[in-house]
Design a protein around this motif. Structure first.
Motif, PDB file in Angstrom:
ATOM      1  N   LEU A  46       0.842  -1.188   0.000  1.00 41.87           N
ATOM      2  CA  LEU A  46       0.000   0.000   0.000  1.00 41.87           C
ATOM      3  C   LEU A  46       0.883   1.245   0.000  1.00 41.87           C
ATOM      4  N   LYS A  47       0.600   2.141  -0.952  1.00 43.00           N
ATOM      5  CA  LYS A  47       1.393   3.356  -1.070  1.00 43.00           C
ATOM      6  C   LYS A  47       0.479   4.578  -1.101  1.00 43.00           C
ATOM      7  N   VAL A  48       1.064   5.737  -0.779  1.00 42.30           N
ATOM      8  CA  VAL A  48       0.338   6.995  -0.791  1.00 42.30           C
ATOM      9  C   VAL A  48       1.141   8.004  -1.601  1.00 42.30           C
ATOM     10  N   LEU A  49       0.444   8.839  -2.353  1.00 37.07           N
ATOM     11  CA  LEU A  49       1.109   9.824  -3.203  1.00 37.07           C
ATOM     12  C   LEU A  49       1.477  11.058  -2.383  1.00 37.07           C
ATOM     13  N   LEU A  50       2.749  11.437  -2.431  1.00 35.00           N
ATOM     14  CA  LEU A  50       3.241  12.598  -1.698  1.00 35.00           C
ATOM     15  C   LEU A  50       3.883  13.588  -2.657  1.00 35.00           C
ATOM     16  N   VAL A  51       3.915  14.859  -2.262  1.00 30.95           N
ATOM     17  CA  VAL A  51       4.546  15.903  -3.069  1.00 30.95           C
ATOM     18  C   VAL A  51       5.549  16.646  -2.193  1.00 30.95           C
ATOM     19  N   LYS A  52       6.619  17.135  -2.795  1.00 33.38           N
ATOM     20  CA  LYS A  52       7.669  17.819  -2.044  1.00 33.38           C
ATOM     21  C   LYS A  52       7.401  19.316  -2.009  1.00 33.38           C
ATOM     22  N   HIS A  58      10.599  24.983   5.342  1.00 33.83           N
ATOM     23  CA  HIS A  58      10.019  23.659   5.078  1.00 33.83           C
ATOM     24  C   HIS A  58      10.539  23.082   3.768  1.00 33.83           C
ATOM     25  N   ASP A  59      11.672  23.539   3.321  1.00 36.55           N
ATOM     26  CA  ASP A  59      12.193  23.101   2.032  1.00 36.55           C
ATOM     27  C   ASP A  59      12.494  21.603   2.051  1.00 36.55           C
ATOM     28  N   ASN A  60      12.074  20.934   0.983  1.00 38.49           N
ATOM     29  CA  ASN A  60      12.327  19.501   0.770  1.00 38.49           C
ATOM     30  C   ASN A  60      11.544  18.590   1.697  1.00 38.49           C
ATOM     31  N   LEU A  61      10.561  19.114   2.420  1.00 37.96           N
ATOM     32  CA  LEU A  61       9.686  18.251   3.199  1.00 37.96           C
ATOM     33  C   LEU A  61       8.530  17.771   2.321  1.00 37.96           C
ATOM     34  N   TRP A  62       7.991  16.598   2.665  1.00 38.33           N
ATOM     35  CA  TRP A  62       6.927  16.009   1.865  1.00 38.33           C
ATOM     36  C   TRP A  62       5.566  16.355   2.450  1.00 38.33           C
ATOM     37  N   ALA A  63       4.548  16.356   1.570  1.00 34.32           N
ATOM     38  CA  ALA A  63       3.200  16.736   1.977  1.00 34.32           C
ATOM     39  C   ALA A  63       2.164  15.944   1.199  1.00 34.32           C
TER      40      ALA A  63
END
Length: 249
Positions: A46-52, A58-63
């Motif tokens: 199971l995977k979830v789509l994340l964006v940087k 907050h640079d380079n953190l995922w959301a």
């Protein structure tokens, strides 16, 4: 992937970068956003789509991918629009999860977010997977990077909710291809529930529900003995539900 009405001052993804009001489009609600939990199944995981994110502090953190809600659209319409913008796919399974409005969830602003969860089928996963590079990434729910703001809390709640829902509603079929094997179906539940199920008992329980229609076909091009393919029949489920049937895994 379509991005709406960008100006020179706006970031490339206004939906995920919460900026000062000066840079917000005029037709969005300043204090209200959507965050989508987009789940997919990849090799029985199971995977979830994340964006940087790329912003000061907050640079380079995922959301979680999401965005602002327009004044002229309903909540679900906003979630569906943002979902299509991030995945390029229409008509995915989409349900509202919960509102998250802790006072300190967003720095220097009072922002409430409405979380939705979406399920990407195996066929659509192959289309969305082209986005899995650079600033967009499919992450395993068992190996998540650091997430921005309260997105880890939102995702944790969403995973628990999904695990409960798949045991009481046949929504898990939305993650499978149209035609699937019983082994694929079991692997789906094992991935979501993060457990190992007894094969004979699982198959006996599933087949007893009479929700699967044999396709009278077998797998093609597999290195092992080809298994029978089935389809989930939503009409049968609807009829059974109206008669008091209860889906339980």
């Amino acid at each position: 992937m379509r991005i709406d009405h960008l100006s020179k001052q706006q970031p490339a993804h206004p939906g995920i970068i919460h900026v000062e009001p000066l840079f917000l489009p005029e037709n969005v609600i300043k204090a209200l956003t959507i965050d989508n939990l987009i789940f997919g199944l990849d090799n029985d995981e199971l995977k979830v789509l994340l964006v940087k994110r790329h912003e000061p502090g907050h640079d380079n953190l995922w959301a979680l991918p999401g965005g602002w809600i327009r004044y002229d659209e309903n909540l679900r319409d906003a979630a569906a629009r943002l979902l299509e913008e991030w995945t390029g796919v229409k008509n995915l399974y989409l349900e509202q999860l919960k509102a998250f409005g802790r006072i300190d969830r967003f720095p220097n602003e009072r922002v409430v977010t409405i979380a939705y969860y979406a399920l990407v089928s195996a066929e659509n996963y192959q289309d969305v997977i082209a986005l899995s590079a650079g600033d967009v990434h499919w992450a395993s729910v068992n190996n998540l990077p650091e997430l921005i703001y309260d997105h880890a809390e939102i995702l944790s709640y969403g995973i628990k909710f999904l695990r409960h829902q798949v045991c009481h509603q046949p929504i898990g079929f939305n993650l499978l291809p149209e035609k699937f094997t019983l082994l694929q179906l079991q692997a789906l539940y094992e991935a979501i529930l993060n457990t190992t199920l007894d094969k004979p008992n699982f198959r006996r329980k599933i087949m007893k529900m009479d929700l699967l229609t044999p396709c009278n076909e077998k797998q093609q091009g597999v290195p092992h003995r080809a298994a029978n393919l089935y389809r989930f029949d939503p009409e049968v489920y609807k009829q059974l539900s109206e008669s008091g049937f209860s889906f339980e895994i």
